[in-house]
Design a protein around this motif. Structure first.
Motif, short mmCIF file in Angstrom:
data_model
loop_
_atom_site.label_atom_id
_atom_site.label_comp_id
_atom_site.label_asym_id
_atom_site.label_seq_id
_atom_site.Cartn_x
_atom_site.Cartn_y
_atom_site.Cartn_z
N LEU A 139 -124.52 83.85 17.75
CA LEU A 139 -125.56 84.25 16.79
C LEU A 139 -124.96 85.07 15.64
O LEU A 139 -125.35 84.90 14.49
N GLY A 140 -124.02 85.95 15.98
CA GLY A 140 -123.36 86.73 14.94
C GLY A 140 -122.61 85.85 13.96
O GLY A 140 -122.60 86.09 12.76
N THR A 141 -122.01 84.80 14.48
CA THR A 141 -121.30 83.84 13.62
C THR A 141 -122.28 83.14 12.70
O THR A 141 -122.05 83.03 11.49
N LEU A 142 -123.37 82.67 13.24
CA LEU A 142 -124.34 81.93 12.44
C LEU A 142 -125.00 82.79 11.36
O LEU A 142 -125.22 82.34 10.25
N GLU A 177 -116.76 77.95 5.94
CA GLU A 177 -115.59 77.37 6.60
C GLU A 177 -115.21 78.17 7.85
O GLU A 177 -114.84 77.59 8.87
N GLU A 178 -115.32 79.51 7.78
CA GLU A 178 -115.03 80.34 8.95
C GLU A 178 -116.04 80.06 10.07
O GLU A 178 -115.67 79.94 11.24
N LYS A 179 -117.30 79.96 9.69
CA LYS A 179 -118.34 79.66 10.68
C LYS A 179 -118.12 78.30 11.30
O LYS A 179 -118.24 78.13 12.52
N LYS A 180 -117.80 77.33 10.47
CA LYS A 180 -117.57 75.97 10.96
C LYS A 180 -116.42 75.95 11.96
O LYS A 180 -116.53 75.34 13.04
N LYS A 181 -115.34 76.65 11.65
CA LYS A 181 -114.18 76.69 12.53
C LYS A 181 -114.53 77.30 13.88
O LYS A 181 -114.19 76.76 14.93
N ILE A 182 -115.26 78.42 13.86
CA ILE A 182 -115.64 79.09 15.11
C ILE A 182 -116.56 78.20 15.93
O ILE A 182 -116.39 78.05 17.15
N GLU A 220 -114.38 75.15 17.24
CA GLU A 220 -113.27 75.46 18.15
C GLU A 220 -113.69 76.24 19.38
O GLU A 220 -113.20 75.99 20.48
N GLU A 221 -114.59 77.21 19.22
CA GLU A 221 -114.95 78.06 20.35
C GLU A 221 -116.15 77.55 21.13
O GLU A 221 -116.28 77.82 22.32
N SER A 240 -120.54 88.06 26.14
CA SER A 240 -120.93 88.23 24.75
C SER A 240 -120.97 86.91 23.98
O SER A 240 -121.08 86.92 22.77
N ARG A 241 -120.89 85.79 24.65
CA ARG A 241 -120.83 84.49 23.97
C ARG A 241 -122.06 84.23 23.10
O ARG A 241 -121.95 83.77 21.97
N LEU A 242 -123.24 84.55 23.61
CA LEU A 242 -124.46 84.35 22.82
C LEU A 242 -124.47 85.25 21.59
O LEU A 242 -124.77 84.80 20.49
N HIS A 243 -124.09 86.51 21.79
CA HIS A 243 -124.04 87.43 20.65
C HIS A 243 -123.03 86.95 19.61
O HIS A 243 -123.30 87.01 18.41
#
Length: 116
Positions: free
Chosen positions: A24-27, A35-40, A43-44, A18-21
């Motif tokens: 894309l879900g994050t973006l 800030e949450e998007k930037k962290k993910i 870090e991930e 599910s990494r691609l999902h």
């Protein structure tokens, strides 16, 4: 031209498949802050957000938020319109009278009453 459609989930997905999902879900999430998007992303996915890419992600956040707000506004308007149709119907107005008062077609009034 090739078109690929990916349906994103509101749930946070886990696992390697599910990494691609998740990326894309994050973006495209309208619910996550920049800030949450930037962290993910950092870090991930080890994607550093330089100034230019950060601006692009921030712009996507703003677009996602605008789309969400527009959808909410349309939903509220449709709900208000549906409520007016039902109320006028309960007061005994004809379908034609309801359509004229609200400014929609007779077919739209009939559809709302049929869904009730």
């Amino acid at each position: 031209m090739t078109v690929v459609m990916i349906r994103l989930s509101k749930k946070v997905l886990t696992g390697e498949q599910s990494r691609l999902h998740r990326l894309l879900g994050t973006l495209f999430s309208a619910l996550s802050t920049f800030e949450e998007k930037k962290k993910i992303l950092e870090e991930e996915y080890n994607i550093p957000l330089d100034e230019e890419f950060g601006r692009s992600v921030s712009d996507m956040c703003n677009v996602s938020q605008a789309v969400l707000e527009q959808g909410l506004e349309q939903g509220l308007e449709q709900g208000f319109q549906k409520g007016r149709v039902i109320t006028y119907n309960e007061f005994g107005l004809s379908v034609k009278e309801i359509a004229d008062r609200i400014g929609i077609s007779v077919e739209e009034v009939e559809q709302i009453l049929d869904e009730q």
